[in-house]
Design a protein around this motif. Structure first.
Motif, PDB file in Angstrom:
ATOM      1  N   VAL A 164       0.377  -1.145  -0.119  1.00  0.00           N
ATOM      2  CA  VAL A 164      -0.016   0.254   0.120  1.00  0.00           C
ATOM      3  C   VAL A 164       1.226   1.559   0.341  1.00  0.00           C
ATOM      4  O   VAL A 164       1.667   1.255   0.832  1.00  0.00           O
ATOM      5  N   LEU A 165       0.740   2.255  -1.165  1.00  0.00           N
ATOM      6  CA  LEU A 165       2.028   3.270  -0.828  1.00  0.00           C
ATOM      7  C   LEU A 165       0.474   4.335  -0.364  1.00  0.00           C
ATOM      8  O   LEU A 165      -0.816   5.137  -0.768  1.00  0.00           O
ATOM      9  N   VAL A 166       1.102   5.378   0.493  1.00  0.00           N
ATOM     10  CA  VAL A 166       0.315   6.114   0.432  1.00  0.00           C
ATOM     11  C   VAL A 166       1.623   7.613   0.900  1.00  0.00           C
ATOM     12  O   VAL A 166       2.900   7.231   1.333  1.00  0.00           O
ATOM     13  N   TYR A 167       1.186   8.058   0.090  1.00  0.00           N
ATOM     14  CA  TYR A 167       1.901  10.227   0.896  1.00  0.00           C
ATOM     15  C   TYR A 167       1.425  10.584   1.773  1.00  0.00           C
ATOM     16  O   TYR A 167       0.660  11.164   2.015  1.00  0.00           O
ATOM     17  N   GLY A 168       2.993  10.895   2.634  1.00  0.00           N
ATOM     18  CA  GLY A 168       2.245  11.504   4.150  1.00  0.00           C
ATOM     19  C   GLY A 168       1.606  11.377   4.351  1.00  0.00           C
ATOM     20  O   GLY A 168       1.621   9.450   4.823  1.00  0.00           O
TER      21      GLY A 168
ATOM     22  N   SER B 137       5.854  14.307   8.147  1.00  0.00           N
ATOM     23  CA  SER B 137       4.562  14.025   7.833  1.00  0.00           C
ATOM     24  C   SER B 137       4.548  12.236   8.268  1.00  0.00           C
ATOM     25  O   SER B 137       3.392  11.569   8.345  1.00  0.00           O
ATOM     26  N   ALA B 138       5.461  11.462   6.846  1.00  0.00           N
ATOM     27  CA  ALA B 138       5.662  10.467   6.241  1.00  0.00           C
ATOM     28  C   ALA B 138       6.183   9.718   8.194  1.00  0.00           C
ATOM     29  O   ALA B 138       5.695   8.555   8.430  1.00  0.00           O
ATOM     30  N   VAL B 139       6.953   9.865   8.670  1.00  0.00           N
ATOM     31  CA  VAL B 139       7.583   9.353  10.153  1.00  0.00           C
ATOM     32  C   VAL B 139       6.072   9.294  10.937  1.00  0.00           C
ATOM     33  O   VAL B 139       5.773   8.534  11.928  1.00  0.00           O
ATOM     34  N   GLN B 140       5.401  10.431  10.868  1.00  0.00           N
ATOM     35  CA  GLN B 140       4.139  11.056  11.688  1.00  0.00           C
ATOM     36  C   GLN B 140       3.217   9.227  11.675  1.00  0.00           C
ATOM     37  O   GLN B 140       2.488   8.815  12.164  1.00  0.00           O
ATOM     38  N   MET B 141       3.051   9.436  10.355  1.00  0.00           N
ATOM     39  CA  MET B 141       1.993   8.079   9.384  1.00  0.00           C
ATOM     40  C   MET B 141       3.145   7.109  10.156  1.00  0.00           C
ATOM     41  O   MET B 141       1.785   6.072  10.726  1.00  0.00           O
ATOM     42  N   ALA B 142       4.118   6.848  10.467  1.00  0.00           N
ATOM     43  CA  ALA B 142       4.216   6.120  10.662  1.00  0.00           C
ATOM     44  C   ALA B 142       4.015   5.194  12.164  1.00  0.00           C
ATOM     45  O   ALA B 142       3.835   3.858  12.441  1.00  0.00           O
ATOM     46  N   LYS B 143       4.343   6.430  12.674  1.00  0.00           N
ATOM     47  CA  LYS B 143       4.256   6.315  14.070  1.00  0.00           C
ATOM     48  C   LYS B 143       2.804   5.740  14.771  1.00  0.00           C
ATOM     49  O   LYS B 143       2.272   4.915  15.596  1.00  0.00           O
TER      50      LYS B 143
ATOM     51  N   GLU C 229       7.968  10.550   1.641  1.00  0.00           N
ATOM     52  CA  GLU C 229       7.951  11.636   2.307  1.00  0.00           C
ATOM     53  C   GLU C 229       8.439  12.633   1.457  1.00  0.00           C
ATOM     54  O   GLU C 229       9.387  12.653   0.739  1.00  0.00           O
ATOM     55  N   GLY C 230       7.893  13.546   1.437  1.00  0.00           N
ATOM     56  CA  GLY C 230       8.549  14.548   0.286  1.00  0.00           C
ATOM     57  C   GLY C 230       8.652  16.350   1.027  1.00  0.00           C
ATOM     58  O   GLY C 230       8.543  17.040   0.373  1.00  0.00           O
TER      59      GLY C 230
END
Length: 72
Positions: free
Chosen positions: A5-9, A41-47, A35-36
């Protein structure tokens, strides 16, 4: 067959859907988070995903490196 699953941010709606898919529907997948922006925000999503669903493997990748990740 592996599912990716590919997610942006970061998105609360998307994170909740992924968590529900893992728990309630018993789906197995790997989440690739792009992460762009320099706001992490990508780290926040992963957490957020790992807090509630440790069974979902996550990978944080810069958006410029996505081509390399897709080849591997």
């Amino acid at each position: 067959m592996e599912i990716y699953v590919l997610v942006y941010g970061y998105s609360t709606v998307v994170s909740e859907i992924l968590i529900k898919a893992s728990f309630y529907w018993d789906k197995q997948f790997t989440c690739i988070i792009l992460e762009g922006h320099p706001d992490a925000s990508a780290v926040q999503m992963a957490k957020a995903i790992q807090t509630y669903a440790q069974s979902i493997p996550t990978m944080v990748v810069l958006d410029s490196a996505m081509g390399y990740v897709m080849e591997v």
